[in-house]
Design an enzyme around this catalytic site. Sequence first.
Site, short mmCIF file in Angstrom:
data_model
loop_
_atom_site.label_atom_id
_atom_site.label_comp_id
_atom_site.label_asym_id
_atom_site.label_seq_id
_atom_site.Cartn_x
_atom_site.Cartn_y
_atom_site.Cartn_z
N TYR A 33 38.42 51.41 -17.29
CA TYR A 33 38.74 52.79 -16.92
C TYR A 33 37.53 53.68 -17.10
CZ TYR A 33 38.98 54.44 -21.79
OH TYR A 33 38.67 54.80 -23.08
N LYS A 150 34.16 49.18 -21.04
CA LYS A 150 35.17 50.25 -21.20
C LYS A 150 36.53 49.75 -20.70
CE LYS A 150 35.62 55.28 -20.71
NZ LYS A 150 35.53 55.61 -22.14
N GLU A 182 31.09 54.10 -34.23
CA GLU A 182 31.34 55.28 -33.40
C GLU A 182 32.69 55.87 -33.77
OE1 GLU A 182 31.37 53.90 -29.34
OE2 GLU A 182 32.47 52.09 -29.88
N LEU A 206 30.31 51.75 -27.33
CA LEU A 206 30.38 52.11 -25.93
C LEU A 206 29.08 52.80 -25.53
CD1 LEU A 206 32.19 52.30 -23.37
CD2 LEU A 206 32.76 54.62 -24.12
#
Length: 286
Positions: A33, A150, A182, A206
């Site tokens: 996504y 992702k 993160e 990411l």
Amino acid sequence: MSRIVFVNGEYLPEEDATISIFDRGFVMADAVYEVVSVLDGKLIDMEGHQARLGRSLEALGIGNPMSDDDYLSMFRELVSRNEMRDGMIYLQVTRGNPGDRDFTYPPADTPQTVVAFTQSKPGLAENPAAQTGWSVITVPDQRWGRRDIKTTQLLYPSMAKMMAKEAGADDAWLVEYGKITEGTSNNAYIVKGDTIITRELSHDILHGITRAAVLRLAREAQMNVEERGFTAEEAASADEAFVTSASAFVMPVVQIDGAQIGEGKPGRIATRLREIYLDEMRKTAV
């Protein structure tokens, strides 16, 4: 007016939008996504999001069913049909519907499923939290190893977000082998002196599109950037902290695990980076 969404080439009222119960995005989270922000009716950093979409699909061996121009046209159509000024567009591409549930991939010629929808957020860039800053807690990072893709495998980030909410915090920073990876849906940074510190790119985090833009703009503004891991203890003793994401842009962090960071309010560098980023994104929006 009912929200208009996109499903496999059709624009439909959301209540009429359906996909198969056998779609691998539903039964296997076999999907990727992207979330693209919209400011003043225009798309932010679309080129970067398209490039990452392609990388994610390639990493999973999923074909890309649409061209960059087709995605751009579809996003613009959704903005227009929903009369949206500020907000986000969510895009999801799955491996498709094999006709039944099976762990093995379906035949290569199985059509991918493409869905997209808008989320209106009036005044997105004027989020009051940017004036006060976020508080975060730390939790163990228990996600799978390919966080650079992702995917829609978001259960643990959702669990971590709920842990933060239950603790009265805004978000959680994830910790692995003693270092911050993160946030639940954002990249994490600290500032020591005049140096911005953030985790280097790898499979562990990411590859944020906002991260890339913010670091580029920071360097253009002659700010020092150091890409390395840091601990929660180092964050607690930092002068500033912040996160970046497509929807939060640059969001100051003023507390970690109950400890005040710096002066306990948004710092000079985070505040300036938010201004620079929003100014540049508005100039280059499509």
